[in-house]
Write a protein that holds these residues in place. Structure first.
Motif, mmCIF file in Angstrom:
data_model
loop_
_atom_site.group_PDB
_atom_site.id
_atom_site.type_symbol
_atom_site.label_atom_id
_atom_site.label_comp_id
_atom_site.label_asym_id
_atom_site.label_seq_id
_atom_site.Cartn_x
_atom_site.Cartn_y
_atom_site.Cartn_z
ATOM 1 N N MET B 1 -17.165 10.346 7.243
ATOM 2 C CA MET B 1 -15.913 11.525 6.715
ATOM 3 C C MET B 1 -14.979 10.798 5.698
ATOM 4 S SD MET B 1 -15.508 14.743 7.192
ATOM 5 C CE MET B 1 -14.250 15.358 6.023
ATOM 6 N N VAL B 2 -14.718 11.371 4.532
ATOM 7 C CA VAL B 2 -13.812 11.034 3.705
ATOM 8 C C VAL B 2 -12.329 11.139 4.237
ATOM 9 C CG1 VAL B 2 -12.741 11.140 1.527
ATOM 10 C CG2 VAL B 2 -15.336 11.220 1.837
ATOM 11 N N GLU B 3 -11.629 10.001 4.062
ATOM 12 C CA GLU B 3 -10.089 10.110 4.566
ATOM 13 C C GLU B 3 -9.303 10.890 3.468
ATOM 14 O OE1 GLU B 3 -6.493 7.327 5.608
ATOM 15 O OE2 GLU B 3 -8.355 6.441 5.418
ATOM 16 N N THR B 4 -8.751 11.866 3.895
ATOM 17 C CA THR B 4 -8.121 12.931 2.789
ATOM 18 C C THR B 4 -6.979 12.017 1.987
ATOM 19 O OG1 THR B 4 -8.187 14.276 4.517
ATOM 20 C CG2 THR B 4 -7.054 15.430 2.434
ATOM 21 N N GLY B 5 -6.225 11.322 2.977
ATOM 22 C CA GLY B 5 -4.894 10.395 2.276
ATOM 23 C C GLY B 5 -5.508 9.414 1.162
ATOM 24 N N LEU B 6 -6.560 8.715 1.519
ATOM 25 C CA LEU B 6 -7.127 7.920 0.726
ATOM 26 C C LEU B 6 -7.875 8.542 -0.699
ATOM 27 C CD1 LEU B 6 -7.995 5.071 -0.190
ATOM 28 C CD2 LEU B 6 -10.223 5.434 1.003
ATOM 29 N N LEU B 7 -8.352 9.761 -0.374
ATOM 30 C CA LEU B 7 -8.897 10.467 -1.671
ATOM 31 C C LEU B 7 -8.033 10.852 -2.441
ATOM 32 C CD1 LEU B 7 -11.415 11.949 -2.587
ATOM 33 C CD2 LEU B 7 -10.918 14.069 -1.330
ATOM 34 N N ILE B 8 -6.798 11.517 -1.841
ATOM 35 C CA ILE B 8 -5.638 11.857 -2.616
ATOM 36 C C ILE B 8 -5.077 10.824 -3.675
ATOM 37 C CG2 ILE B 8 -3.195 12.924 -2.705
ATOM 38 C CD1 ILE B 8 -4.274 14.641 -0.366
ATOM 39 N N GLN B 9 -4.969 9.758 -2.951
ATOM 40 C CA GLN B 9 -4.359 8.631 -3.421
ATOM 41 C C GLN B 9 -5.059 8.029 -4.605
ATOM 42 O OE1 GLN B 9 -1.461 6.654 -2.788
ATOM 43 N NE2 GLN B 9 -1.797 5.614 -4.710
ATOM 44 N N THR B 10 -6.545 8.190 -4.302
ATOM 45 C CA THR B 10 -7.571 7.660 -5.578
ATOM 46 C C THR B 10 -7.549 8.505 -6.593
ATOM 47 O OG1 THR B 10 -8.932 7.058 -3.598
ATOM 48 C CG2 THR B 10 -9.901 7.084 -6.072
ATOM 49 N N PRO B 139 6.062 11.688 0.249
ATOM 50 C CA PRO B 139 5.363 11.847 1.268
ATOM 51 C C PRO B 139 4.266 12.991 1.169
ATOM 52 C CG PRO B 139 7.665 12.230 1.251
ATOM 53 C CD PRO B 139 7.346 12.002 -0.081
ATOM 54 N N SER B 140 3.074 12.536 1.961
ATOM 55 C CA SER B 140 1.911 13.476 2.096
ATOM 56 C C SER B 140 1.272 13.625 0.782
ATOM 57 C CB SER B 140 2.152 15.008 2.470
ATOM 58 O OG SER B 140 2.561 15.668 1.450
ATOM 59 N N VAL B 141 1.578 12.788 -0.291
ATOM 60 C CA VAL B 141 0.782 12.706 -1.326
ATOM 61 C C VAL B 141 0.176 11.325 -1.517
ATOM 62 C CG1 VAL B 141 0.528 13.013 -3.913
ATOM 63 C CG2 VAL B 141 1.819 14.748 -2.702
ATOM 64 N N GLY B 142 1.221 10.506 -1.776
ATOM 65 C CA GLY B 142 0.822 9.030 -1.761
ATOM 66 C C GLY B 142 1.633 8.080 -2.748
ATOM 67 N N ILE B 143 1.328 6.870 -2.977
ATOM 68 C CA ILE B 143 2.261 6.092 -3.739
ATOM 69 C C ILE B 143 1.942 6.095 -5.155
ATOM 70 C CG2 ILE B 143 2.908 3.568 -3.668
ATOM 71 C CD1 ILE B 143 1.353 3.574 -0.923
#
Lengths: 344, 297
Positions: B1-10, B139-143
């Motif tokens: 399962m793809v982690e959402t946080g990582l996906l958004i950051q990517t 927050p909730s989007v990424g760095i």
């Protein structure tokens, strides 16, 4: 290309018949390893390989007018096909030699079917991208040894024929035979057969050639497969001679660059062009690494050479020898160029 | 399962990178439109920019950003004087002029790469920037690292300025006229030598400046040019040769592809994936994914 269809081999070199020149050259080349030491034999071997490679590029780039900026890939494919056959399957070199040509021909055919639908710059880009992709692939596959490279067997029995010790002269004669065969094939196929006229016709005007009933797609594909298979044969012999192959060496972009500059400097679409260009550029490379110490200085030299040839003598050394480009042409060229610097 | 946080950051990283690639792609596409040459040297301008950033930044208080104005001016001048050579090769009485142009820029690229390799050696160089240290966390989007954000902003600003020049000034109109039809433009009294030089100079300047930013995000290396040449090709092939708006889309696609492949597969196969994509696009739709480019030949 607007050059006359007469090839240089059939024009007279003074009053000496061409067959005599060729005969003397062959005798000298055959006698070379006996007269000179191992060092010079190695130099000769390298020169022969590059002449042959430049000639194979000349088939598709010079005669057919399709700039293949990924031709070096087939050199690498030949090297790795031979390596894989000898290492993975434990077969002798001769089997690897045959397989190299076969594998390259099959890959070239599969590549040619879609890629040769493209023309000009698009073809150049597609083949260039393809060569880089092959390099990446070779770095990631197991059968090519990945990033570790591949070591080929060096035992005397690994050749496949009882040739005794694997000496430099043996490889020299192998390369000589291959190089002469390549030149002979080029001469017969492109200068002395109807097929050659078809190829030149499609280079000069593809639509016109098509309208005359030439199946240009088919002709281009045949030229491409032939030239790629020949490049693979050189890669095969090179791999066996050098005994260690790595994707960063045998699939490097510089291999294609050298073929292009050799054919271009000598003269595209001629038999003698790649021979002259091959010798000149190879000597430049050797001399620059001997006298200047650094081998990378050779890169900017090649770059400048390409630019100068394209700017002032697009038909290369052969063009100058034939009198197509003389001093007035170069002077006119320089004057036109100066006019374009009228920028403000 | 793809982690959402990582996906958004990517995806965020990919979009930020896409901004700078668009700059490279637009210049390259314009050079093709005006000079009708596919410039093999494009990646080498990126490399030269990045290397100069690495060399000059320590002299300017370890600040890569301050190098940008010098690079812009320097490469404008360089491109200004390289253009007549390319123009000479692609015109005049010689066989297959367009292919000769391609070979010429191939020689130029080899010359640039070889010179840097010979003079500076094959080592990596960092392009330092003290202003752009750190990052912004949403927050909730990424760095959003400042370097990457600044890179994307530069890309967008440079592109906007370039587009403004092209579409709202007399000089820009002249350049577009040359891209449309060189002979007619000349007949209308446009000094084609000058405006072609301006176009090529601006392209070289923008590309090299983008190179400084790329050097800040990654690192500077004499061999990096090949990759960016491939990227530039990728973008114009995807967009269609000479179709500028398409480049914006394809630059973003490129950034996303690179970022997603690097995270979810391996950075080693990025080029392989891109080449496969180029290949499919070239074969299925040679006029670009939007189908609006020219068929180059």
């Amino acid at each position: 290309m607007s050059e006359k269809t007469t090839d240089v081999l059939s024009t007279r070199l003074g009053d000496v018949p061409v067959w005599l020149v060729v005969l003397v050259a062959v005798v000298v080349l055959v006698a070379l390893p006996m007269a000179l030491g191992a060092f010079w034999t190695r130099i000769g071997l390298g020169a022969l390989m590059w002449i042959g490679l430049a000639q194979s590029w000349n088939m598709i780039g010079g005669y057919a007018g399709y700039l293949d900026f990924g031709h070096g890939a087939y050199f690498g494919i030949g090297a790795f096909a031979t390596g894989a056959v000898m290492v993975t399957f434990g077969l002798p070199f001769l089997a690897g030699f045959v397989v190299a040509a076969a594998v390259a021909a099959v890959i070239a055919y599969l590549v040619a079917v879609p890629t040769l639908r493209l023309t000009g710059a698009y073809f150049a880009i597609a083949t260039w991208a393809l060569a880089e992709a092959f390099k990446q692939l070779a770095l990631n596959l197991d059968i090519t040894g990945g990033t570790f490279g591949l070591s080929l067997p060096t035992a005397a029995g690994s050749f496949g024929l009882p040739v005794g010790e694997l000496s430099t002269s043996l490889f020299y004669y192998l390369m000589l035979a291959l190089c002469l065969a390549t030149i002979a094939v080029t001469y017969v196929v492109f200068e002395r057969s109807e097929f050659g006229f078809r190829v030149k016709a499609l280079r000069d005007d593809e639509d016109a050639a098509e309208s005359l009933g030439i199946d240009t797609t088919r002709v281009k594909r045949q030229v491409y497969v032939l030239s790629c298979a020949i490049a693979a044969l050189f890669g095969s012999v090179h791999a066996y001679f050098i005994t260690f192959i790595h994707p960063n060496d045998v699939l490097a972009a510089i291999i294609t660059d050298q073929m292009v500059i050799m054919a271009l400097l000598g003269g595209l679409g001629t038999i003698t062009g790649p021979i002259i260009g091959g010798i000149l550029v190879f000597l430049l490379q050797r001399l620059s690494s001997v006298f200047l110490g650094q081998s990378t200085i050779y890169l900017p030299l090649i770059g400048v050479l390409i630019m100068i040839v394209v700017l002032f003598a697009p038909s290369g050394v052969v063009g100058i020898l034939r009198g197509e480009v003389d001093r007035t042409d170069i002077r006119n060229n320089a004057r036109e160029l100066a006019e374009k610097f009228d920028l403000l | 399962m793809v982690e959402t946080g990582l996906l958004i950051q990517t995806i965020v990283n990919g979009l930020l990178l896409g901004g700078i690639y668009v700059t490279v792609g637009v210049g390259f596409s314009l050079a093709f439109g005006v000079l009708e040459v596919v410039d093999f040297a494009v990646g080498e301008y990126v490399m030269l920019g990045a290397i100069l950033g690495g060399l000059a930044a320590p002299l300017l208080g370890s600040e890569g950003v301050f190098v940008i104005p010098f690079v812009l001016v320097g490469f404008f001048v360089l491109g200004f004087f390289v253009q007549p050579l390319i123009h000479h090769v692609t015109t005049g009485d010689r066989p297959q002029p367009l292919l000769m142009g391609l070979v010429f820029t191939f020689g130029l690229a080899t010359f640039f790469r070889g010179t840097v390799l010979t003079v500076l050696g094959p080592n990596n160089r960092d392009v330092p920037s003290s202003l752009l240290q750190g990052s912004l966390t949403v927050p909730s989007v990424g760095i959003f690292p400042y370097v990457r954000a600044a890179t994307a902003v530069f890309g967008v600003v440079a592109l906007a300025a370039f587009m403004y020049y092209l579409y709202n000034t007399k000089g820009g109109m002249a350049i577009r006229a040359i891209a449309e039809d060189r002979t007619n433009a000349r007949l209308m009294g446009i000094k084609i030598n000058r405006y072609q030089s301006i176009a090529y100079g601006s392209y070289a300047a923008l590309t090299a400046a983008a190179g400084v930013f790329i050097g800040m995000v990654f690192t500077a290396n004499p061999g990096m040019g090949l990759q960016y040449t491939a990227f530039a090709f990728f973008m114009v092939v995807l967009a269609g040769m000479g179709y500028l708006p398409g480049v914006i889309l394809s630059g973003i696609v490129l950034g996303l592809t690179q970022s997603l492949t690097a995270v979810y597969a391996s950075s080693q196969v990025v080029l392989l994936v891109l080449f496969a994509l180029i290949y499919v696009v070239l074969l299925v739709s040679p006029a670009g994914i939007l189908g609006k480019g020219e068929w180059a030949s």
